[in-house]
Every structure is written in structure tokens, then in C-alpha cells.
Design an enzyme around this catalytic site. Structure first.
Site, short mmCIF file in Angstrom:
data_model
loop_
_atom_site.label_atom_id
_atom_site.label_comp_id
_atom_site.label_asym_id
_atom_site.label_seq_id
_atom_site.Cartn_x
_atom_site.Cartn_y
_atom_site.Cartn_z
N VAL A 179 0.84 -1.08 -0.02
CA VAL A 179 0.02 -0.07 0.14
C VAL A 179 0.93 1.22 0.04
CG1 VAL A 179 -2.03 0.97 1.20
CG2 VAL A 179 -1.75 -1.32 1.33
N CYS A 180 0.81 2.01 -1.13
CA CYS A 180 1.58 3.18 -1.25
C CYS A 180 1.95 4.08 0.18
CB CYS A 180 1.29 3.99 -2.54
SG CYS A 180 2.20 5.46 -2.81
N PHE A 181 0.56 4.59 0.52
CA PHE A 181 0.54 5.47 1.73
C PHE A 181 0.85 4.91 2.90
CE2 PHE A 181 -1.10 7.99 -2.02
CZ PHE A 181 -0.75 9.28 -1.35
#
Length: 277
Positions: A142-144
Site C-alpha cells: 500500500v503506497c501511503f
């Protein structure tokens, strides 16, 4: 003397067209057909962009993609998957041999992200740069969930996600500037060892990531965001921006690539991408 870039706001497009256009801008710039470009864009429906090297089967809950009707598209750039929803997305297309573009990916990101930094300042948000934690070797799909070196933070939380690639002597950097994030949808889309871990990570996410609406404590209009970040790039990167438009023929090339590649399951879902295209 300041460098001059073309500026284009392509508005709202679907996932395949958005990624095809970034690739075509890189191609055209490598051929000397267009100037350096700053592009703003949005997404016609919530969409998931997968990092170039990510394995769909290991990272993504395919049942949730179907349930939410989320298109999946694989980027040219690496990094983690990004849910593009209520956000302004940008891309930068620039030749690597420009004197102000460092050879290092991290240092180049630092230079170019000064435009994003200045945009947040225009919105009244105090941002700072993430630093590398050499003791933290964890990774997230998950990027964030986890900032990279020089990514922007607000109050100790990640506030934008970005990725970069270099091909044909051209640097492509694009990134997500979220106005808000749907945590329920976001964490439903990823694989976790158990539902307990999914819920724990979802609850912890508020301490790891933030958005423009959270930081300003108001609903910021998209036009306000666009104006802030356009001015931010001009002042932060010290460039001049002039209006740029695609020709009908160029748009047709984009649509052809979107159909042939970015709407193609072989590109989007196959893990061993070196054998594709």
C-alpha cells in the site's frame, strides 16, 4: 535563465488512457516532438495503479476489485499500488541531461518535488521531507503506508505518493496528491494474512497518512488545488509554464496504446513483465 515547460491539464480520463498518455508523452519527448511537460489529471472512477514489478496475486484482493468495480492498471514506474480516487495526479516528463536533473533518483525527486512542497505551502499546509530509516526494512504493498526518501510529510504523516522511471534518456515522474482517502475501500483491496491484521492496519493508517482536507480542516476545491500546485511548480522548481495541447493525431495514438496495452490483461496482471511488450 529559467527553463520553459509545457503545461497540460487533461482533466478526467479512465485508467488506461491516463497511463497511456504518460507513456506517449515520454515517447514524444524522447523524439524531440514536444517540450518538457507538467501534466495534471484525474480519474473517471476510483482506480488502482500497480507498480511495475508488483505481483497482482500476492498483493491484490481480486474479489474486492470486482466488488468495488475498480479498474486495475500497471504503471511504467515502480513502487507500491496506489488507489486513485479523490486526488489531483501530476506527471513530469523531462530529459535526464537537463543540468538541474541529478543522476540519482532520490536527488532528482527532491528537486522536482519542490513544486509539490511549494503547492502545499500555498494551501497553508506545512510539509517536510521524509528521511530514510535504515533500521526499517519493512515493505508495504500500500503506497501511503510508508514514505520513501524525500517524499512529503505533514505532521509526521505521508501526504503524497510518487514514483519515477527513466527510459530513452527521459525521466517520467508521476504522483498522487490526495484530497481525501477512503480507508475502507483502500484496505479491502489488498491481501493480508488475516482479517484481524487488515483491521489493525486500517486503524493504524490514520497515524501514517494524511490528506489535504484533513490538514486544512475544510473541503478544498479541485480548482484551488490545481492553482496552488501549478504556481508551486513554477516557483518551487523555478520554471516557466506555457499552455500545451495535444493534436487530434496525438490523442488517437494515446487511445490506440490504451487499448492495446493498458487495457490488456497480459500487461496489467502478468507478473513476468519482461516477456510482455
Amino acid at each position: 535563465m529559467r527553463d520553459e515547460w509545457g503545461f497540460i491539464d487533461t482533466g478526467i480520463c479512465d485508467a488506461a488512457v491516463n497511463m497511456a498518455l504518460d507513456e506517449m508523452l515520454l515517447q514524444w519527448h524522447s523524439e524531440g516532438k514536444i517540450p518538457p511537460i507538467l501534466r495534471f489529471y484525474q480519474w473517471s472512477t476510483p482506480s488502482l495503479s500497480l507498480g511495475y514489478f508488483q505481483d497482482v496475486d500476492k498483493a491484490i484482493e481480486l474479489e474486492a476489485l470486482d466488488r468495488y468495480q475498480i479498474p486495475l492498471v500497471r504503471r511504467l514506474t515502480g513502487g507500491s499500488a496506489v488507489l486513485h480516487d479523490d486526488e489531483l495526479t501530476y506527471s513530469i516528463i523531462i530529459a535526464e541531461d537537463k543540468p538541474y536533473i541529478p543522476a540519482s533518483v532520490g536527488e532528482a525527486y527532491y528537486i522536482l518535488s519542490k513544486g509539490i512542497f511549494a503547492g502545499y505551502t500555498k494551501l497553508g499546509i506545512t510539509a517536510n521531507y521524509a528521511e530514510t530509516n535504515k533500521t526499517d526494512k519493512s515493505r508495504s504493498a500500500v503506497c501511503f503506508e510508508k514514505p520513501a526518501l524525500y517524499e512529503l510529510m505533514a505532521g509526521g504523516k505521508k501526504i503524497s505518493g510518487n514514483a519515477q522511471t527513466r527510459q530513452k534518456g527521459i525521466l517520467l515522474q508521476h504522483g498522487s496528491i490526495p484530497r481525501s482517502i477512503d480507508k475502507t475501500m483502500l484496505f479491502d483491496l489488498f491481501c493480508f494474512p488475516s482479517e484481524e491484521i487488515r483491521e489493525r492496519k486500517r486503524k493504524a493508517f490514520g497515524q501514517k497518512a494524511t490528506t489535504i482536507n484533513q490538514e486544512t480542516k475544510q473541503h478544498v476545491s479541485m480548482d484551488t488545488m490545481k492553482n496552488a500546485f501549478k504556481t508551486g511548480f513554477e516557483t518551487g522548481v523555478d520554471i516557466g509554464l506555457f499552455p500545451f495541447e495535444l493534436t487530434t493525431e496525438q490523442w488517437n495514438e494515446v487511445y490506440q496504446l490504451a487499448e492495446a496495452k493498458y487495457s490488456n490483461n497480459d500487461w496489467n496482471f502478468k507478473h513476468n513483465l519482461r516477456s510482455v511488450y
